[in-house]
Design a protein around this motif. Structure first.
Motif, PDB file in Angstrom:
ATOM      1  N   LEU A  80      21.791  35.699  25.550  1.00 59.88           N
ATOM      2  CA  LEU A  80      23.059  36.212  25.031  1.00 59.88           C
ATOM      3  C   LEU A  80      22.877  37.477  24.208  1.00 59.88           C
ATOM      4  O   LEU A  80      23.762  38.342  24.186  1.00 59.88           O
ATOM      5  CB  LEU A  80      23.765  35.139  24.202  1.00 59.88           C
ATOM      6  CG  LEU A  80      24.303  33.956  24.996  1.00 59.88           C
ATOM      7  CD1 LEU A  80      24.888  32.921  24.066  1.00 59.88           C
ATOM      8  CD2 LEU A  80      25.326  34.401  26.009  1.00 59.88           C
ATOM      9  N   VAL A  81      21.726  37.607  23.562  1.00 64.70           N
ATOM     10  CA  VAL A  81      21.466  38.819  22.775  1.00 64.70           C
ATOM     11  C   VAL A  81      21.372  40.036  23.691  1.00 64.70           C
ATOM     12  O   VAL A  81      21.809  41.129  23.340  1.00 64.70           O
ATOM     13  CB  VAL A  81      20.177  38.645  21.941  1.00 64.70           C
ATOM     14  CG1 VAL A  81      19.788  39.923  21.253  1.00 64.70           C
ATOM     15  CG2 VAL A  81      20.342  37.522  20.945  1.00 64.70           C
ATOM     16  N   LEU A  82      20.827  39.842  24.888  1.00 65.10           N
ATOM     17  CA  LEU A  82      20.714  40.957  25.829  1.00 65.10           C
ATOM     18  C   LEU A  82      21.991  41.176  26.642  1.00 65.10           C
ATOM     19  O   LEU A  82      22.325  42.310  26.971  1.00 65.10           O
ATOM     20  CB  LEU A  82      19.544  40.710  26.792  1.00 65.10           C
ATOM     21  CG  LEU A  82      18.160  40.842  26.195  1.00 65.10           C
ATOM     22  CD1 LEU A  82      17.125  40.440  27.219  1.00 65.10           C
ATOM     23  CD2 LEU A  82      17.907  42.262  25.734  1.00 65.10           C
ATOM     24  N   LEU A  83      22.705  40.111  26.966  1.00 66.32           N
ATOM     25  CA  LEU A  83      23.851  40.252  27.863  1.00 66.32           C
ATOM     26  C   LEU A  83      25.120  40.717  27.160  1.00 66.32           C
ATOM     27  O   LEU A  83      25.783  41.645  27.635  1.00 66.32           O
ATOM     28  CB  LEU A  83      24.132  38.923  28.567  1.00 66.32           C
ATOM     29  CG  LEU A  83      25.337  38.951  29.505  1.00 66.32           C
ATOM     30  CD1 LEU A  83      24.997  39.744  30.755  1.00 66.32           C
ATOM     31  CD2 LEU A  83      25.783  37.574  29.857  1.00 66.32           C
ATOM     32  N   LEU A  84      25.477  40.117  26.066  1.00 65.94           N
ATOM     33  CA  LEU A  84      26.796  40.371  25.471  1.00 65.94           C
ATOM     34  C   LEU A  84      27.025  41.808  24.985  1.00 65.94           C
ATOM     35  O   LEU A  84      28.090  42.358  25.234  1.00 65.94           O
ATOM     36  CB  LEU A  84      27.063  39.375  24.353  1.00 65.94           C
ATOM     37  CG  LEU A  84      27.350  37.953  24.835  1.00 65.94           C
ATOM     38  CD1 LEU A  84      27.596  37.045  23.657  1.00 65.94           C
ATOM     39  CD2 LEU A  84      28.493  37.923  25.794  1.00 65.94           C
ATOM     40  N   PRO A  85      26.073  42.457  24.298  1.00 67.64           N
ATOM     41  CA  PRO A  85      26.356  43.844  23.896  1.00 67.64           C
ATOM     42  C   PRO A  85      26.551  44.795  25.069  1.00 67.64           C
ATOM     43  O   PRO A  85      27.487  45.594  25.087  1.00 67.64           O
ATOM     44  CB  PRO A  85      25.136  44.245  23.064  1.00 67.64           C
ATOM     45  CG  PRO A  85      24.537  42.973  22.618  1.00 67.64           C
ATOM     46  CD  PRO A  85      24.816  41.980  23.689  1.00 67.64           C
ATOM     47  N   GLY A  86      25.696  44.687  26.065  1.00 63.45           N
ATOM     48  CA  GLY A  86      25.837  45.556  27.236  1.00 63.45           C
ATOM     49  C   GLY A  86      27.109  45.276  28.007  1.00 63.45           C
ATOM     50  O   GLY A  86      27.799  46.199  28.449  1.00 63.45           O
ATOM     51  N   ALA A  87      27.452  44.012  28.173  1.00 65.79           N
ATOM     52  CA  ALA A  87      28.676  43.657  28.882  1.00 65.79           C
ATOM     53  C   ALA A  87      29.912  44.127  28.124  1.00 65.79           C
ATOM     54  O   ALA A  87      30.868  44.623  28.723  1.00 65.79           O
ATOM     55  CB  ALA A  87      28.730  42.145  29.096  1.00 65.79           C
ATOM     56  N   GLY A  88      29.878  44.000  26.808  1.00 61.16           N
ATOM     57  CA  GLY A  88      31.008  44.467  26.010  1.00 61.16           C
ATOM     58  C   GLY A  88      31.194  45.967  26.106  1.00 61.16           C
ATOM     59  O   GLY A  88      32.312  46.459  26.259  1.00 61.16           O
ATOM     60  N   VAL A  89      30.102  46.711  26.005  1.00 60.89           N
ATOM     61  CA  VAL A  89      30.185  48.175  26.090  1.00 60.89           C
ATOM     62  C   VAL A  89      30.672  48.613  27.463  1.00 60.89           C
ATOM     63  O   VAL A  89      31.547  49.477  27.579  1.00 60.89           O
ATOM     64  CB  VAL A  89      28.811  48.807  25.756  1.00 60.89           C
ATOM     65  CG1 VAL A  89      28.773  50.265  26.144  1.00 60.89           C
ATOM     66  CG2 VAL A  89      28.495  48.649  24.301  1.00 60.89           C
ATOM     67  N   LEU A  90      30.120  48.024  28.519  1.00 61.92           N
ATOM     68  CA  LEU A  90      30.522  48.433  29.862  1.00 61.92           C
ATOM     69  C   LEU A  90      31.983  48.110  30.155  1.00 61.92           C
ATOM     70  O   LEU A  90      32.701  48.933  30.726  1.00 61.92           O
ATOM     71  CB  LEU A  90      29.620  47.752  30.899  1.00 61.92           C
ATOM     72  CG  LEU A  90      28.199  48.269  30.956  1.00 61.92           C
ATOM     73  CD1 LEU A  90      27.393  47.476  31.964  1.00 61.92           C
ATOM     74  CD2 LEU A  90      28.174  49.737  31.316  1.00 61.92           C
ATOM     75  N   GLY A 111      23.781  48.823  30.558  1.00 61.53           N
ATOM     76  CA  GLY A 111      23.932  47.853  31.627  1.00 61.53           C
ATOM     77  C   GLY A 111      22.675  47.546  32.399  1.00 61.53           C
ATOM     78  O   GLY A 111      22.262  46.393  32.510  1.00 61.53           O
ATOM     79  N   ILE A 112      22.034  48.561  32.912  1.00 58.32           N
ATOM     80  CA  ILE A 112      20.898  48.351  33.801  1.00 58.32           C
ATOM     81  C   ILE A 112      19.662  47.889  33.041  1.00 58.32           C
ATOM     82  O   ILE A 112      18.974  46.963  33.477  1.00 58.32           O
ATOM     83  CB  ILE A 112      20.590  49.651  34.588  1.00 58.32           C
ATOM     84  CG1 ILE A 112      21.793  50.051  35.436  1.00 58.32           C
ATOM     85  CG2 ILE A 112      19.362  49.488  35.441  1.00 58.32           C
ATOM     86  CD1 ILE A 112      22.150  49.086  36.524  1.00 58.32           C
ATOM     87  N   ILE A 113      19.371  48.486  31.909  1.00 55.99           N
ATOM     88  CA  ILE A 113      18.154  48.126  31.167  1.00 55.99           C
ATOM     89  C   ILE A 113      18.185  46.679  30.670  1.00 55.99           C
ATOM     90  O   ILE A 113      17.240  45.922  30.915  1.00 55.99           O
ATOM     91  CB  ILE A 113      17.904  49.137  30.027  1.00 55.99           C
ATOM     92  CG1 ILE A 113      17.553  50.502  30.622  1.00 55.99           C
ATOM     93  CG2 ILE A 113      16.787  48.647  29.108  1.00 55.99           C
ATOM     94  CD1 ILE A 113      17.440  51.605  29.614  1.00 55.99           C
TER      95      ILE A 113
END
Length: 125
Positions: A80-90, A111-113
Motif C-alpha cells: 500500500l505504501v507503493l501503490l496508493l501515492p502513485g495511484a492517487g497522483v495518476l 506510476g511505472i516505477i
C-alpha cells in the motif's frame, strides 16, 4: 499449513480485499450508467486507470498462498505504501490536468516505477 491465532484474521481480511478489488474492477470496467455511457471519456476520463488500480489490489493474493514466506510478508508491508501515492497522483492528474505538459514524466515517476517495484516484489515473493 493450518492457520491459527491472529493469522486467520489477516488471511480473511486479505481474501476479502482481493475478492472485493476484483469485483470493483469488473464493475468499473463493464458498467456505465445510461446518460454517461455515450461519452465515457468526457464524463469519466480515468475509468480504465481506476480499473487497473482496482485490479492491482488483487496482487496480495501471493501472501495467501505463501504466508510463511518472509518475501511475501515484505511485499504485503510495502504494497500500500507503493501503490496508493502513485495511484492517487495518476488519477488526480488524469481528471484535472490531462492537457498539461510533462505528462509522461509524471506518469513514469509516479506510476511505472512503483508498479515495477511491486511486480518485482510480487515475482520474488
Amino acid at each position: 499449513m493450518i492457520i491459527q491465532g491472529p493469522e486467520i484474521y489477516y488471511a480473511a481480511s486479505c481474501l476479502i480485499l482481493v475478492v472485493t478489488s476484483l469485483f470493483c474492477a469488473l464493475v468499473r470496467y463493464f458498467h456505465m450508467c445510461r446518460p454517461f455511457d455515450e461519452e465515457e471519456t468526457y464524463f469519466y476520463p480515468a475509468r480504465k486507470l481506476i480499473t487497473i488500480i482496482y485490479a492491482c489490489f488483487a496482487l496480495p493474493v501471493v501472501w495467501l498462498f505463501r504466508m510463511d514466506s518472509p518475501d511475501a510478508c515484505l511485499f504485503m508491508r510495502v504494497f500500500l505504501v507503493l501503490l496508493l501515492p502513485g495511484a492517487g497522483v495518476l488519477s488526480f492528474r488524469r481528471f484535472f490536468f490531462s492537457k498539461t505538459r510533462h505528462r509522461r514524466l509524471i506518469f513514469v515517476l509516479s506510476g511505472i516505477i512503483p508498479l515495477a517495484i511491486m511486480l518485482a516484489c510480487w515475482i520474488y515473493g
